[in-house]
Enzyme design. Structure first.
Site, PDB file in Angstrom:
ATOM      1  N   LYS A   1       0.805  -1.222   0.000  1.00  0.00           N
ATOM      2  CA  LYS A   1       0.000   0.000   0.000  1.00  0.00           C
ATOM      3  C   LYS A   1       0.844   1.281   0.000  1.00  0.00           C
ATOM      4  O   LYS A   1       2.057   1.246   0.220  1.00  0.00           O
ATOM      5  CB  LYS A   1      -0.936  -0.031   1.225  1.00  0.00           C
TER       6      LYS A   1
ATOM      7  N   TYR B   1     -12.555  -1.953  -3.799  1.00  0.00           N
ATOM      8  CA  TYR B   1     -13.075  -1.959  -2.419  1.00  0.00           C
ATOM      9  C   TYR B   1     -14.597  -1.792  -2.372  1.00  0.00           C
ATOM     10  O   TYR B   1     -15.132  -1.378  -1.340  1.00  0.00           O
ATOM     11  CB  TYR B   1     -12.385  -0.873  -1.603  1.00  0.00           C
TER      12      TYR B   1
ATOM     13  N   PHE C   1     -15.422   4.460   6.624  1.00  0.00           N
ATOM     14  CA  PHE C   1     -14.044   4.774   6.216  1.00  0.00           C
ATOM     15  C   PHE C   1     -13.820   4.643   4.719  1.00  0.00           C
ATOM     16  O   PHE C   1     -12.689   4.804   4.245  1.00  0.00           O
ATOM     17  CB  PHE C   1     -13.052   3.885   6.980  1.00  0.00           C
TER      18      PHE C   1
ATOM     19  N   ARG D   1      -2.128 -14.396   4.925  1.00  0.00           N
ATOM     20  CA  ARG D   1      -2.827 -13.747   6.042  1.00  0.00           C
ATOM     21  C   ARG D   1      -2.026 -13.902   7.332  1.00  0.00           C
ATOM     22  O   ARG D   1      -1.992 -12.998   8.161  1.00  0.00           O
ATOM     23  CB  ARG D   1      -4.236 -14.311   6.192  1.00  0.00           C
TER      24      ARG D   1
ATOM     25  N   THR E   1      -5.510  -6.832  10.807  1.00  0.00           N
ATOM     26  CA  THR E   1      -5.747  -5.564  10.095  1.00  0.00           C
ATOM     27  C   THR E   1      -5.268  -4.374  10.918  1.00  0.00           C
ATOM     28  O   THR E   1      -4.623  -3.460  10.398  1.00  0.00           O
ATOM     29  CB  THR E   1      -7.258  -5.405   9.799  1.00  0.00           C
TER      30      THR E   1
ATOM     31  N   ARG F   1       2.440  -6.361   9.457  1.00  0.00           N
ATOM     32  CA  ARG F   1       1.748  -5.199  10.024  1.00  0.00           C
ATOM     33  C   ARG F   1       2.295  -4.820  11.394  1.00  0.00           C
ATOM     34  O   ARG F   1       2.354  -3.636  11.737  1.00  0.00           O
ATOM     35  CB  ARG F   1       0.247  -5.455  10.053  1.00  0.00           C
TER      36      ARG F   1
ATOM     37  N   ASN G   1      -2.063   0.375   6.687  1.00  0.00           N
ATOM     38  CA  ASN G   1      -1.618  -0.900   7.264  1.00  0.00           C
ATOM     39  C   ASN G   1      -0.768  -1.733   6.299  1.00  0.00           C
ATOM     40  O   ASN G   1      -0.720  -2.960   6.401  1.00  0.00           O
ATOM     41  CB  ASN G   1      -2.814  -1.685   7.823  1.00  0.00           C
TER      42      ASN G   1
ATOM     43  N   HIS H   1      -2.430  -5.347   1.727  1.00  0.00           N
ATOM     44  CA  HIS H   1      -3.739  -5.999   1.607  1.00  0.00           C
ATOM     45  C   HIS H   1      -3.486  -7.429   1.178  1.00  0.00           C
ATOM     46  O   HIS H   1      -2.570  -7.681   0.391  1.00  0.00           O
ATOM     47  CB  HIS H   1      -4.601  -5.304   0.544  1.00  0.00           C
TER      48      HIS H   1
ATOM     49  N   GLU I   1      -9.869 -10.924  -7.188  1.00  0.00           N
ATOM     50  CA  GLU I   1      -8.928  -9.800  -7.027  1.00  0.00           C
ATOM     51  C   GLU I   1      -7.760  -9.910  -8.014  1.00  0.00           C
ATOM     52  O   GLU I   1      -7.311  -8.903  -8.566  1.00  0.00           O
ATOM     53  CB  GLU I   1      -8.450  -9.737  -5.578  1.00  0.00           C
TER      54      GLU I   1
HETATM   55  P1  CMP Z   1      -7.690  -4.237   3.567  1.00  0.00           P
HETATM   56  O1  CMP Z   1      -7.304  -5.635   3.887  1.00  0.00           O
HETATM   57  O2  CMP Z   1      -7.017  -3.594   2.422  1.00  0.00           O
HETATM   58  O3  CMP Z   1      -9.271  -4.174   3.341  1.00  0.00           O
HETATM   59  C1  CMP Z   1     -10.068  -3.062   3.672  1.00  0.00           C
HETATM   60  C2  CMP Z   1      -9.277  -1.974   4.299  1.00  0.00           C
HETATM   61  O4  CMP Z   1     -10.015  -0.973   4.944  1.00  0.00           O
HETATM   62  C3  CMP Z   1      -8.417  -2.548   5.403  1.00  0.00           C
HETATM   63  O5  CMP Z   1      -7.382  -3.331   4.847  1.00  0.00           O
HETATM   64  C4  CMP Z   1      -7.991  -1.304   6.143  1.00  0.00           C
HETATM   65  O6  CMP Z   1      -6.802  -0.749   5.644  1.00  0.00           O
HETATM   66  C5  CMP Z   1      -9.153  -0.381   5.878  1.00  0.00           C
HETATM   67  N1  CMP Z   1      -9.853  -0.154   7.117  1.00  0.00           N
HETATM   68  C6  CMP Z   1     -10.484  -1.057   7.872  1.00  0.00           C
HETATM   69  N2  CMP Z   1     -11.015  -0.481   8.951  1.00  0.00           N
HETATM   70  C7  CMP Z   1     -10.691   0.824   8.872  1.00  0.00           C
HETATM   71  C8  CMP Z   1     -10.947   1.944   9.695  1.00  0.00           C
HETATM   72  N3  CMP Z   1     -11.652   1.828  10.832  1.00  0.00           N
HETATM   73  N4  CMP Z   1     -10.468   3.138   9.295  1.00  0.00           N
HETATM   74  C9  CMP Z   1      -9.776   3.258   8.136  1.00  0.00           C
HETATM   75  N5  CMP Z   1      -9.498   2.219   7.325  1.00  0.00           N
HETATM   76  C10 CMP Z   1      -9.956   1.023   7.693  1.00  0.00           C
END
Ligand code: CMP
Length: 139
Positions: free
Chosen positions: A10, A50, A58, A86, A92, A103, A113, A116, A127
């Site tokens: 990312k 997404y 968010f 994973r 996450t 992470r 983070n 993905h 994907e």
């Molecule tokens: P990802 O695995 O890319 O899938 C969805 C993404 O949404 C997740 O990783 C986070 O980076 C993001 N995400 C999830 N929860 C939040 C949150 N509370 N605020 C901002 N981003 C979020």
């Protein structure tokens, strides 16, 4: 079985020039990068990728973040690749991520983070197809 998963390094990681460090952790976890490209996501790509999160509070922030800097999209191959990826990514929320995970080591926040990874074999296929054609994947 040897399977594939989809990964994104990312914007928080490309910005800090740690795409190699992240990829090294993926490789050391037994995953092989069989396709990789650095792209700047368009709004259409970020919103489309997404789309399952479009009603979350968010979503707007997530889309802006994913467009803010380049990302590296990758296809990873390995034994039980979805789970393996994973496991090495960690939770996450980096505050909840286990020691030794990407992470835990690198993520800045739940949004920024670092990586993905697909959450199921079914989503991995969707994907991968979203960003790659079969001829770009070289196993
Ligand atoms: P990802 O695995 O890319 O899938 C969805 C993404 O949404 C997740 O990783 C986070 O980076 C993001 N995400 C999830 N929860 C939040 C949150 N509370 N605020 C901002 N981003 C979020």
């Amino acid at each position: 079985a040897v399977t594939r998963t989809f990964s994104i390094i990312k914007p928080d990681a490309t910005r800090r020039n740690i795409t190699g460090a992240v990829t090294k952790m993926l490789e050391e976890a037994g995953l092989r990068v069989v396709a990789s490209k650095r792209i700047r996501m368009t709004r259409e790509q970020a919103e489309g990728f997404y789309a399952v999160h479009k009603d979350r509070p968010f979503f707007g922030e997530l889309v802006e973040f994913m467009m803010s800097e380049p990302v590296v999209v990758q296809v990873l191959e390995g034994e039980d690749a979805v789970k393996r990826n994973r496991d090495i990514m960690g939770a996450t929320n980096p505050a909840e991520a286990a020691e030794g995970t990407i992470r835990k080591e690198h993520a800045l926040s739940i949004g920024e983070n670092t990586v993905h990874g697909s959450d199921s074999e079914e989503n991995a296929k969707i994907e991968i197809d979203f960003f790659f054609s079969e001829d770009e994947i070289v196993g």
